[in-house]
Motif scaffolding. Structure first.
Motif, PDB file in Angstrom:
ATOM      1  N   VAL A  79      19.733   5.859  11.153  1.00  0.00           N
ATOM      2  CA  VAL A  79      18.352   5.825  11.629  1.00  0.00           C
ATOM      3  C   VAL A  79      17.485   6.562  10.611  1.00  0.00           C
ATOM      4  O   VAL A  79      17.856   7.622  10.112  1.00  0.00           O
ATOM      5  N   GLY A  80      16.350   5.989  10.296  1.00  0.00           N
ATOM      6  CA  GLY A  80      15.449   6.554   9.295  1.00  0.00           C
ATOM      7  C   GLY A  80      15.528   5.857   7.956  1.00  0.00           C
ATOM      8  O   GLY A  80      14.695   6.088   7.075  1.00  0.00           O
ATOM      9  N   THR A  81      16.527   4.966   7.781  1.00  0.00           N
ATOM     10  CA  THR A  81      16.655   4.198   6.544  1.00  0.00           C
ATOM     11  C   THR A  81      15.565   3.127   6.517  1.00  0.00           C
ATOM     12  O   THR A  81      15.450   2.332   7.454  1.00  0.00           O
ATOM     13  N   VAL A  82      14.770   3.127   5.467  1.00  0.00           N
ATOM     14  CA  VAL A  82      13.706   2.129   5.340  1.00  0.00           C
ATOM     15  C   VAL A  82      13.673   1.629   3.897  1.00  0.00           C
ATOM     16  O   VAL A  82      13.663   2.421   2.955  1.00  0.00           O
ATOM     17  N   TRP A  83      13.656   0.317   3.752  1.00  0.00           N
ATOM     18  CA  TRP A  83      13.522  -0.332   2.450  1.00  0.00           C
ATOM     19  C   TRP A  83      12.098  -0.856   2.299  1.00  0.00           C
ATOM     20  O   TRP A  83      11.493  -1.342   3.258  1.00  0.00           O
ATOM     21  N   PHE A  84      11.591  -0.773   1.085  1.00  0.00           N
ATOM     22  CA  PHE A  84      10.243  -1.227   0.741  1.00  0.00           C
ATOM     23  C   PHE A  84      10.332  -2.111  -0.500  1.00  0.00           C
ATOM     24  O   PHE A  84      11.187  -1.899  -1.360  1.00  0.00           O
ATOM     25  N   ALA A  85       9.408  -3.052  -0.608  1.00  0.00           N
ATOM     26  CA  ALA A  85       9.269  -3.815  -1.852  1.00  0.00           C
ATOM     27  C   ALA A  85       7.800  -4.091  -2.098  1.00  0.00           C
ATOM     28  O   ALA A  85       7.026  -4.305  -1.159  1.00  0.00           O
ATOM     29  N   THR A  86       7.435  -4.064  -3.371  1.00  0.00           N
ATOM     30  CA  THR A  86       6.101  -4.498  -3.784  1.00  0.00           C
ATOM     31  C   THR A  86       6.283  -5.667  -4.738  1.00  0.00           C
ATOM     32  O   THR A  86       7.088  -5.601  -5.666  1.00  0.00           O
ATOM     33  N   ALA A  87       5.548  -6.718  -4.460  1.00  0.00           N
ATOM     34  CA  ALA A  87       5.548  -7.889  -5.328  1.00  0.00           C
ATOM     35  C   ALA A  87       4.134  -8.065  -5.861  1.00  0.00           C
ATOM     36  O   ALA A  87       3.167  -7.997  -5.104  1.00  0.00           O
ATOM     37  N   VAL A  88       4.052  -8.269  -7.164  1.00  0.00           N
ATOM     38  CA  VAL A  88       2.778  -8.491  -7.829  1.00  0.00           C
ATOM     39  C   VAL A  88       2.901  -9.813  -8.567  1.00  0.00           C
ATOM     40  O   VAL A  88       3.883 -10.032  -9.290  1.00  0.00           O
ATOM     41  N   LYS A  89       1.920 -10.690  -8.369  1.00  0.00           N
ATOM     42  CA  LYS A  89       1.973 -11.990  -9.036  1.00  0.00           C
ATOM     43  C   LYS A  89       2.158 -11.805 -10.533  1.00  0.00           C
ATOM     44  O   LYS A  89       1.472 -11.008 -11.170  1.00  0.00           O
ATOM     45  N   GLY A  90       3.124 -12.518 -11.072  1.00  0.00           N
ATOM     46  CA  GLY A  90       3.381 -12.488 -12.504  1.00  0.00           C
ATOM     47  C   GLY A  90       4.210 -11.312 -12.983  1.00  0.00           C
ATOM     48  O   GLY A  90       4.423 -11.161 -14.182  1.00  0.00           O
ATOM     49  N   LYS A  91       4.680 -10.468 -12.055  1.00  0.00           N
ATOM     50  CA  LYS A  91       5.491  -9.309 -12.439  1.00  0.00           C
ATOM     51  C   LYS A  91       6.754  -9.274 -11.592  1.00  0.00           C
ATOM     52  O   LYS A  91       6.857  -9.938 -10.571  1.00  0.00           O
ATOM     53  N   GLU A  92       7.689  -8.456 -12.027  1.00  0.00           N
ATOM     54  CA  GLU A  92       8.945  -8.290 -11.295  1.00  0.00           C
ATOM     55  C   GLU A  92       8.701  -7.548  -9.984  1.00  0.00           C
ATOM     56  O   GLU A  92       7.885  -6.632  -9.911  1.00  0.00           O
ATOM     57  N   LEU A 108       1.338   4.347  -0.304  1.00  0.00           N
ATOM     58  CA  LEU A 108       1.508   5.072  -1.565  1.00  0.00           C
ATOM     59  C   LEU A 108       2.164   4.195  -2.624  1.00  0.00           C
ATOM     60  O   LEU A 108       1.795   4.241  -3.800  1.00  0.00           O
ATOM     61  N   LEU A 109       3.136   3.384  -2.204  1.00  0.00           N
ATOM     62  CA  LEU A 109       3.796   2.494  -3.159  1.00  0.00           C
ATOM     63  C   LEU A 109       2.838   1.472  -3.745  1.00  0.00           C
ATOM     64  O   LEU A 109       2.903   1.168  -4.938  1.00  0.00           O
ATOM     65  N   VAL A 110       1.970   0.943  -2.923  1.00  0.00           N
ATOM     66  CA  VAL A 110       0.969  -0.004  -3.433  1.00  0.00           C
ATOM     67  C   VAL A 110       0.110   0.688  -4.469  1.00  0.00           C
ATOM     68  O   VAL A 110      -0.118   0.158  -5.566  1.00  0.00           O
ATOM     69  N   GLN A 111      -0.351   1.877  -4.149  1.00  0.00           N
ATOM     70  CA  GLN A 111      -1.176   2.629  -5.088  1.00  0.00           C
ATOM     71  C   GLN A 111      -0.432   2.890  -6.396  1.00  0.00           C
ATOM     72  O   GLN A 111      -0.982   2.680  -7.482  1.00  0.00           O
ATOM     73  N   LYS A 112       0.812   3.342  -6.315  1.00  0.00           N
ATOM     74  CA  LYS A 112       1.608   3.606  -7.520  1.00  0.00           C
ATOM     75  C   LYS A 112       1.818   2.338  -8.319  1.00  0.00           C
ATOM     76  O   LYS A 112       1.740   2.350  -9.552  1.00  0.00           O
ATOM     77  N   ARG A 113       2.090   1.239  -7.635  1.00  0.00           N
ATOM     78  CA  ARG A 113       2.358  -0.030  -8.315  1.00  0.00           C
ATOM     79  C   ARG A 113       1.128  -0.504  -9.088  1.00  0.00           C
ATOM     80  O   ARG A 113       1.234  -1.076 -10.165  1.00  0.00           O
ATOM     81  N   LEU A 114      -0.039  -0.247  -8.557  1.00  0.00           N
ATOM     82  CA  LEU A 114      -1.270  -0.690  -9.224  1.00  0.00           C
ATOM     83  C   LEU A 114      -1.633   0.177 -10.414  1.00  0.00           C
ATOM     84  O   LEU A 114      -2.424  -0.217 -11.255  1.00  0.00           O
ATOM     85  N   GLU A 115      -1.051   1.367 -10.490  1.00  0.00           N
ATOM     86  CA  GLU A 115      -1.289   2.259 -11.612  1.00  0.00           C
ATOM     87  C   GLU A 115      -0.481   1.876 -12.832  1.00  0.00           C
ATOM     88  O   GLU A 115      -0.770   2.342 -13.933  1.00  0.00           O
ATOM     89  N   THR A 116       0.545   1.052 -12.646  1.00  0.00           N
ATOM     90  CA  THR A 116       1.398   0.675 -13.790  1.00  0.00           C
ATOM     91  C   THR A 116       0.902  -0.567 -14.477  1.00  0.00           C
ATOM     92  O   THR A 116       0.132  -1.332 -13.995  1.00  0.00           O
TER      93      THR A 116
END
Length: 151
Positions: free
Chosen positions: A105-118, A143-151
């Motif tokens: 319990v507490g295990t959570v998976w996340f993914a961010t997909a950006v068009k044209g990127k991995e 937070l992950l969305v924010q971090k992903r957009l910084e790269t």
């Protein structure tokens, strides 16, 4: 929200254990329609497959709470929302039951997909009760969305 607007990015969510909390957090702010395309709450495996195109093989081999599933969820959300350029997906075990030695319990998976990127995926283990896990997961997704957009 402002960074999404400045970059003219539209976001789509694909959620399971958070049940729409990520989309709700995004749409809480006035003007959110400038950057929020929408969201999918696909709690069951059948909905993950039917709506987002997560393969039955992926679900059978790895389970709903896995790197493979959240990757397919995020990529499927982008396919379903052609105006969006970024997707965030979340799938986890909020509890109190449903956990195992391999996926407590507490295990959570996340993914961010950006068009044209991995597509990027990561796992976190959050402490606390169901409400705490879900809230922490929704906050981390943003937070992950924010971090992903910084790269």
């Amino acid at each position: 929200m402002d960074s999404l607007r400045r970059k003219q990015i539209r976001l789509i969510t694909a959620e399971s254990c958070t049940g729409g909390l990520v989309a709700a957090a995004l749409t809480h702010h006035a003007g959110s329609s400038d950057v929020t395309e929408g969201g999918f709450v696909t709690y069951s495996n059948a909905m993950k497959s039917r709506v987002l195109g997560v393969s039955a093989e992926t679900l059978a081999s790895f389970g709903a709470v896995s790197q493979e599933t959240v990757r397919e969820m995020a990529e499927g959300a982008l396919r379903q929302a052609p105006e969006a350029s970024v997707a965030i997906s979340v799938s986890g075990i909020a509890g109190p039951g449903g956990g195992s030695d391999r996926k407590p319990v507490g295990t959570v998976w996340f993914a961010t997909a950006v068009k044209g990127k991995e597509t990027y995926a990561e796992m976190r283990l959050f402490p606390g009760d169901r409400t705490a896990v879900r809230t922490s997961a929704a906050e981390h997704a943003l937070l992950l969305v924010q971090k992903r957009l910084e790269t």
